[in-house]
Design an enzyme around this catalytic site. Sequence first.
Site, PDB file in Angstrom:
ATOM      1  N   SER A 148       0.851  -1.191   0.000  1.00 39.41           N
ATOM      2  CA  SER A 148       0.000   0.000   0.000  1.00 39.41           C
ATOM      3  C   SER A 148       0.881   1.232   0.000  1.00 39.41           C
ATOM      4  O   SER A 148       2.016   1.201   0.480  1.00 39.41           O
ATOM      5  CB  SER A 148      -0.881   0.011   1.257  1.00 39.41           C
ATOM      6  OG  SER A 148      -1.489   1.267   1.441  1.00 39.41           O
ATOM      7  N   TYR A 163      -0.748  -0.997  10.385  1.00 39.75           N
ATOM      8  CA  TYR A 163      -0.994  -1.334   8.980  1.00 39.75           C
ATOM      9  C   TYR A 163       0.140  -0.796   8.108  1.00 39.75           C
ATOM     10  O   TYR A 163       0.696  -1.521   7.272  1.00 39.75           O
ATOM     11  CB  TYR A 163      -2.331  -0.733   8.546  1.00 39.75           C
ATOM     12  CG  TYR A 163      -2.741  -1.034   7.127  1.00 39.75           C
ATOM     13  CD1 TYR A 163      -3.419  -2.197   6.812  1.00 39.75           C
ATOM     14  CD2 TYR A 163      -2.462  -0.132   6.096  1.00 39.75           C
ATOM     15  CE1 TYR A 163      -3.822  -2.468   5.504  1.00 39.75           C
ATOM     16  CE2 TYR A 163      -2.861  -0.386   4.795  1.00 39.75           C
ATOM     17  CZ  TYR A 163      -3.537  -1.557   4.505  1.00 39.75           C
ATOM     18  OH  TYR A 163      -3.918  -1.812   3.217  1.00 39.75           O
TER      19      TYR A 163
END
Length: 258
Positions: A148, A163
């Site tokens: 990401s 994350y």
Amino acid sequence: MLADPDTGRDLFGLEGRVALVTGASSGLGAGVARALAGAGAKVAVVARRYDRLVTLADEIGGHAIACDLLDVEHLDGIVPEVVGALGPPEILVNTAGNLFTSEPAEAEPLEAILDTLKLHVVAPLRLSQEVFPHMVSVGRGAIVHISSISGLVGVPGIPQASYAASKVALSGLAAELAVQWASRSIRVNTVAPGFFRSEITDPLYETERGRAWLERNTPLPYHGRVEDIVGAVLWLVSDAGRYVTGQTITVDGGWTAR
């Protein structure tokens, strides 16, 4: 001079290759599975939601494996099942991902931090270890981790410390495995998507404010789609990407180029 269409098919074709895709019950994982099957691969799909997997496997002529990737004790059984059903895998795409907390960094619960690392780091590493001997036996392999842009830049207004840390770890893992396994002709890369519509990002797209925020921060004048990420994955696992390894490929509409 017109391009030879057969050249494109040769570069991106996956005829006879066995692939394993995690997180395939929806969104990006399902899109990747369909694309690999469409290019000729035999695809095993893995996720928790078995009913969705069976439907997808029937659609693409693949094999469904129900597994909660947070259950590390069950990870070792995935690859042997793929081998028994389809043959030795030479493609692994780790797309499984989730947000386990939206708390600010100082308040993230330990359980959420550990689940984040299990799903985004431990599972991809363990599955990479499991496919390694089969890729060696075949004489080639391609592994792609889905990361990401959160692993590249901070995203204001969306707390996601664990994350983001897990996604940075995937880039480091890809670089290290790429170097260690290069002599075996096994390539390992990471794709870092920007924002595109998925189960995780749906809330952003469902409000006018969220859509405006995305448009304001994305240089390209249109939203990302699953297909945009799938194209990068297909390139990396096919012969079109045979000289690419150890890289993090960013597909974000220019978000990180600002």
